[in-house]
Design an enzyme around this catalytic site. Structure first.
Site, PDB file in Angstrom:
ATOM      1  N   ASP A  52       0.749  -1.231   0.071  1.00 16.19           N
ATOM      2  CA  ASP A  52      -0.143  -0.067   0.186  1.00 16.19           C
ATOM      3  C   ASP A  52       0.764   1.285   0.061  1.00 16.19           C
ATOM      4  O   ASP A  52       1.861   1.115   0.248  1.00 16.19           O
ATOM      5  CB  ASP A  52      -0.922   0.161   1.340  1.00 16.19           C
ATOM      6  CG  ASP A  52      -0.202  -0.518   2.452  1.00 16.19           C
ATOM      7  OD1 ASP A  52       1.071  -0.241   2.609  1.00 16.19           O
ATOM      8  OD2 ASP A  52      -0.647  -0.904   3.556  1.00 16.19           O
ATOM      9  N   ASN A  59      -7.019  -2.798  14.924  1.00 15.09           N
ATOM     10  CA  ASN A  59      -8.269  -3.191  14.751  1.00 15.09           C
ATOM     11  C   ASN A  59      -8.235  -4.330  13.916  1.00 15.09           C
ATOM     12  O   ASN A  59      -9.486  -4.625  13.281  1.00 15.09           O
ATOM     13  CB  ASN A  59      -9.143  -1.926  13.942  1.00 15.09           C
ATOM     14  CG  ASN A  59      -8.291  -1.435  12.546  1.00 15.09           C
ATOM     15  OD1 ASN A  59      -7.517  -2.231  12.155  1.00 15.09           O
ATOM     16  ND2 ASN A  59      -9.025  -0.620  12.030  1.00 15.09           N
ATOM     17  N   HIS A  85      -6.845  -4.819  10.837  1.00 15.83           N
ATOM     18  CA  HIS A  85      -6.572  -4.963   9.316  1.00 15.83           C
ATOM     19  C   HIS A  85      -5.279  -5.359   9.150  1.00 15.83           C
ATOM     20  O   HIS A  85      -4.348  -5.394   9.560  1.00 15.83           O
ATOM     21  CB  HIS A  85      -6.670  -3.004   8.977  1.00 15.83           C
ATOM     22  CG  HIS A  85      -5.424  -2.265   9.651  1.00 15.83           C
ATOM     23  ND1 HIS A  85      -5.483  -1.025   9.699  1.00 15.83           N
ATOM     24  CD2 HIS A  85      -4.236  -2.743   9.620  1.00 15.83           C
ATOM     25  CE1 HIS A  85      -4.434  -0.610   9.794  1.00 15.83           C
ATOM     26  NE2 HIS A  85      -3.572  -1.535   9.912  1.00 15.83           N
ATOM     27  N   GLU A  98      -9.526  -2.100   6.011  1.00 12.84           N
ATOM     28  CA  GLU A  98     -10.193  -1.913   7.329  1.00 12.84           C
ATOM     29  C   GLU A  98     -11.393  -2.573   7.669  1.00 12.84           C
ATOM     30  O   GLU A  98     -11.747  -3.656   6.598  1.00 12.84           O
ATOM     31  CB  GLU A  98     -10.548  -0.412   7.424  1.00 12.84           C
ATOM     32  CG  GLU A  98      -9.488   0.681   7.130  1.00 12.84           C
ATOM     33  CD  GLU A  98      -8.577   0.687   8.253  1.00 12.84           C
ATOM     34  OE1 GLU A  98      -8.257  -0.192   8.990  1.00 12.84           O
ATOM     35  OE2 GLU A  98      -7.810   1.663   8.284  1.00 12.84           O
TER      36      GLU A  98
HETATM   37  P1  PGA Z   1       2.556  -1.177  12.601  1.00  8.62           P
HETATM   38  O1  PGA Z   1       1.427  -1.229  11.646  1.00  8.62           O
HETATM   39  O2  PGA Z   1       3.645  -2.214  12.066  1.00  8.62           O
HETATM   40  O3  PGA Z   1       3.182   0.261  12.426  1.00  8.62           O
HETATM   41  O4  PGA Z   1       2.290  -1.541  14.130  1.00  8.62           O
HETATM   42  C1  PGA Z   1       1.069  -2.233  11.273  1.00  8.62           C
HETATM   43  C2  PGA Z   1      -0.312  -2.072  10.548  1.00  8.62           C
HETATM   44  O5  PGA Z   1      -1.084  -1.201  10.721  1.00  8.62           O
HETATM   45  O6  PGA Z   1      -0.568  -2.924   9.614  1.00  8.62           O
END
Ligand code: PGA
Length: 247
Positions: free
Chosen positions: A67, A137, A139, A144
């Site tokens: 992404d 959450n 995702h 999401e």
């Molecule tokens: P993070 O993000 O490694 O910065 O915790 C992971 C994500 O949101 O997929």
């Protein structure tokens, strides 16, 4: 799906890096699905070390990122293009530029860009190993809660919880982009093998839901139950209380 508690972040990151390293030494034309975020920083640091110590030829390795934020240029310090350059491609500058793929977040036509990216992943794939982080959450990528299983690469709106979580990388919450171009759940599921990493107490709830065995569209990562080849590497803090032993 196999959940492996590797105790601490350092060992889990090294373990994941070894899997990437083994993949490309077995097949120098491997296709790697890459992720960004805080979780991945140590994975890339270990991967780079292994590549350097072994002088690995990566010129035929192809990479596909999950992404990119909408509206950020490739050189913006918080763009995922920039992140990838800093943690991997500048550290081991032997990848072939044309083999590195990250969605373009400031394309003039973002819907066209998402379609182009999806078609490119489908045509040049399948990805051999996709590494994934997980949001608090649940995702994966920027898919999401509520995302359809059939989703492909597209422009997505970030939830309040994701914007809040990612504001730690920006000076203010207002600066966090509100949208991203993200591979969809169906794009992610097209990989041959998936490794998801989660560290720290904040991820424990998401991993506990993922360990429950119940597929739930409100926890997008639970779609991974439908994939035949998934491993989850966690540290002690993110490990579910019940690791599944029957006694
Ligand atoms: P993070 O993000 O490694 O910065 O915790 C992971 C994500 O949101 O997929």
């Amino acid at each position: 799906m196999k959940i492996i508690n590797l105790g601490n972040r350092h060992d889990a990151s090294f373990y994941a890096a070894c899997e990437l390293f083994n993949q490309i030494t077995r097949n120098p034309k491997s296709k790697l699905g890459l992720a960004t975020g805080g979780t991945m920083v140590d994975v890339y640091a270990n991967f780079v070390n292994l590549l350097k110590m072994n002088d690995v030829d990566v010129s035929n390795v192809e990479t596909f990122n999950l992404d990119e934020y909408v509206g950020l240029s490739q050189t913006h310090p918080e763009s995922y293009h920039h992140y990838m350059q800093k943690v991997l491609f500048e550290q081991y500058p032997y990848f072939t530029a044309n083999n590195i793929h990250v969605p373009i977040g400031d394309a003039a036509d973002l819907d066209d860009e998402a379609k182009r990216y999806e078609a490119m992943v489908r045509e040049r794939g399948p990805v051999d190993i996709q590494i994934l982080g997980i949001g608090e959450n649940g995702h994966i990528g920027f898919n999401e809660p509520g995302t359809s299983k059939e989703s492909e690469t597209r422009v997505v709106d970030l939830t309040e919880s994701t914007i809040r979580a990612n504001s730690r990388y920006f000076d203010t919450e207002e600066e966090v982009p509100k949208q991203a171009v993200s591979m969809g759940l169906s794009t992610i599921m097209s990989a041959k093998r998936i490794i998801l990493l989660a560290f720290g107490e904040k991820k424990k709830d998401a991993i506990t839901k993922l360990a429950s065995g119940i597929e739930d569209a409100d926890v997008p990562a639970t779609i991974l139950y439908e994939h035949p080849n998934v491993e989850i590497y966690v540290d002690e803090a993110a490990a579910p209380d019940d690791m599944g032993r029957e006694d």
